[in-house]
Design a protein around this motif. Structure first.
Motif, PDB file in Angstrom:
ATOM      1  N   LYS A   6       0.912  -1.122   0.046  1.00 29.22           N
ATOM      2  CA  LYS A   6      -0.012   0.043  -0.098  1.00 29.22           C
ATOM      3  C   LYS A   6       1.001   1.187  -0.141  1.00 29.22           C
ATOM      4  CE  LYS A   6      -3.795  -2.280   2.152  1.00 29.22           C
ATOM      5  NZ  LYS A   6      -4.795  -2.188   3.020  1.00 29.22           N
ATOM      6  N   ILE A   7       1.668   1.285  -0.865  1.00 26.81           N
ATOM      7  CA  ILE A   7       2.519   2.457  -1.122  1.00 26.81           C
ATOM      8  C   ILE A   7       2.027   3.772  -1.066  1.00 26.81           C
ATOM      9  CG2 ILE A   7       4.416   3.566  -2.556  1.00 26.81           C
ATOM     10  CD1 ILE A   7       5.657   0.862  -1.662  1.00 26.81           C
ATOM     11  N   GLU A   8       0.982   4.028  -2.111  1.00 25.74           N
ATOM     12  CA  GLU A   8       0.155   5.333  -2.173  1.00 25.74           C
ATOM     13  C   GLU A   8      -0.236   5.457  -0.650  1.00 25.74           C
ATOM     14  OE1 GLU A   8       0.601   7.220  -4.511  1.00 25.74           O
ATOM     15  OE2 GLU A   8       1.500   5.792  -5.475  1.00 25.74           O
ATOM     16  N   GLU A   9      -0.889   4.881   0.065  1.00 25.65           N
ATOM     17  CA  GLU A   9      -1.291   5.072   1.420  1.00 25.65           C
ATOM     18  C   GLU A   9      -0.206   5.462   2.418  1.00 25.65           C
ATOM     19  OE1 GLU A   9      -4.150   2.045   3.582  1.00 25.65           O
ATOM     20  OE2 GLU A   9      -4.782   1.559   1.406  1.00 25.65           O
ATOM     21  N   LYS A  11       2.685   6.676   1.438  1.00 28.14           N
ATOM     22  CA  LYS A  11       3.293   8.136   0.976  1.00 28.14           C
ATOM     23  C   LYS A  11       2.388   9.215   1.500  1.00 28.14           C
ATOM     24  CE  LYS A  11       5.084   7.084  -3.526  1.00 28.14           C
ATOM     25  NZ  LYS A  11       4.995   7.442  -4.888  1.00 28.14           N
ATOM     26  N   LYS A  12       1.003   8.974   1.573  1.00 27.17           N
ATOM     27  CA  LYS A  12       0.037  10.054   2.234  1.00 27.17           C
ATOM     28  C   LYS A  12       0.209  10.044   3.497  1.00 27.17           C
ATOM     29  CE  LYS A  12      -5.037  11.260   2.090  1.00 27.17           C
ATOM     30  NZ  LYS A  12      -4.606  12.293   3.021  1.00 27.17           N
ATOM     31  N   GLU A  31       9.895   9.449   3.616  1.00 24.70           N
ATOM     32  CA  GLU A  31       9.280   9.663   2.139  1.00 24.70           C
ATOM     33  C   GLU A  31      10.187   9.424   1.089  1.00 24.70           C
ATOM     34  OE1 GLU A  31       7.349  13.597  -0.223  1.00 24.70           O
ATOM     35  OE2 GLU A  31       7.874  13.682   2.020  1.00 24.70           O
ATOM     36  N   TYR A  35       9.986   6.767  -2.005  1.00 28.96           N
ATOM     37  CA  TYR A  35      10.214   7.207  -3.580  1.00 28.96           C
ATOM     38  C   TYR A  35      11.160   6.227  -4.110  1.00 28.96           C
ATOM     39  CZ  TYR A  35       7.467  11.719  -2.843  1.00 28.96           C
ATOM     40  OH  TYR A  35       6.945  12.369  -2.450  1.00 28.96           O
ATOM     41  N   THR A  38       9.869   2.889  -5.159  1.00 19.95           N
ATOM     42  CA  THR A  38       8.699   2.940  -6.161  1.00 19.95           C
ATOM     43  C   THR A  38       9.463   3.312  -7.279  1.00 19.95           C
ATOM     44  OG1 THR A  38       8.027   5.241  -5.457  1.00 19.95           O
ATOM     45  CG2 THR A  38       6.687   3.212  -4.765  1.00 19.95           C
ATOM     46  N   ASP A  40      10.924   6.231  -8.235  1.00 22.80           N
ATOM     47  CA  ASP A  40      10.719   7.626  -8.506  1.00 22.80           C
ATOM     48  C   ASP A  40      11.838   8.426  -8.099  1.00 22.80           C
ATOM     49  OD1 ASP A  40      10.111  10.061  -8.925  1.00 22.80           O
ATOM     50  OD2 ASP A  40       7.849   9.868  -7.961  1.00 22.80           O
TER      51      ASP A  40
END
Length: 184
Positions: A6-9, A11-12, A31, A35, A38, A40
Motif C-alpha cells: 500500500k505504497i500510496e497510502e 506516501k499519504k 518519504e 520514492y 517505487t 521515483d
C-alpha cells in the motif's frame, strides 16, 4: 503499510505527518525511502536534497545521491557526490570504490576506441595517444582502489579489480602480491 503493497497510502500518511511536523527529518527520509522503493528517482533526489539542506554533512545521503546519479547514467553528477562524500568523511571507503568504477567505465570507452583502430601508421599513433590517456585514468583508479583497500582490507571486489588494473598497467609484481592476499 509498505510491506502490504500500500505504497500510496504510506506516501499519504508520511506526507500528512510531515505537514504536522515539518522539521522532522526522519519523516522526510521515510518519504524519500518510499520514492526509492517505487523507483521515483527524481522525487527521491528532491526529498534527499531537502534533508541535506538541514543536514549538509550527512555522508550516507550524499553518497546515495552519487549512486542514483551513476544509475541514471550521470557520471559527472555521481563523481561530484562521491567527492563530496569524501570531503565530508575522508575515510568513506565506498565513495573511493565507486569513484574507481566511474573511472573504469571512462577507461573502457577509450579501450573500445583503441580496439577499433587498424594497423596503419596513423592508427598506431592514435593508439599510442589513447593508451597514454587510458593509462593516466587507470593510475587514478589505482589510487582510489588502494585507498579503498587501506580503509576496508576485506573488500574482495576492490582487491580483484585492482589486480586487473595492475595487470592492465603491466604492474605484474603488484598484481601477483595482491592476488596472493585474496581469499577465494
Amino acid at each position: 503499510m509498505v510491506q502490504k503493497g500500500k505504497i500510496e497510502e504510506a506516501k499519504k500518511a508520511v506526507i500528512d505527518a510531515r505537514q504536522a511536523n515539518p522539521d522532522d527529518s526522519s519523516l522526510l527520509l521515510s518519504e524519500a525511502d518510499l520514492y526509492l522503493k517505487t523507483n521515483d528517482m527524481e522525487a527521491y533526489k528532491n526529498a534527499i536534497n531537502q534533508v541535506l539542506e538541514k543536514d549538509p554533512n550527512n555522508v550516507d545521503l550524499v553518497f546515495n545521491l552519487g549512486v542514483i546519479s551513476s544509475n541514471n547514467k550521470d557520471p559527472k553528477g555521481a563523481e561530484k557526490y562521491y567527492l563530496r562524500a569524501i570531503e565530508i568523511n575522508p575515510n568513506y571507503a565506498n565513495a573511493y570504490f565507486n569513484l574507481s568504477a566511474l573511472k573504469i567505465d571512462e577507461s573502457q570507452v577509450i579501450l573500445d576506441q583503441m580496439n577499433k583502430l587498424g594497423t596503419s601508421a596513423a592508427d598506431n599513433k592514435k593508439y599510442d595517444a589513447l593508451k597514454k590517456q587510458r593509462d593516466a585514468i587507470l593510475e587514478v583508479v589505482v589510487k582510489h582502489l588502494e585507498k579503498t583497500i587501506s580503509l576496508d582490507d576485506k573488500n574482495t571486489a576492490a582487491k580483484t579489480t585492482l589486480v586487473s588494473v595492475y595487470n592492465a598497467l603491466e604492474m605484474t609484481d603488484k598484481a601477483k602480491a595482491l592476488k596472493a592476499t585474496i581469499k577465494e
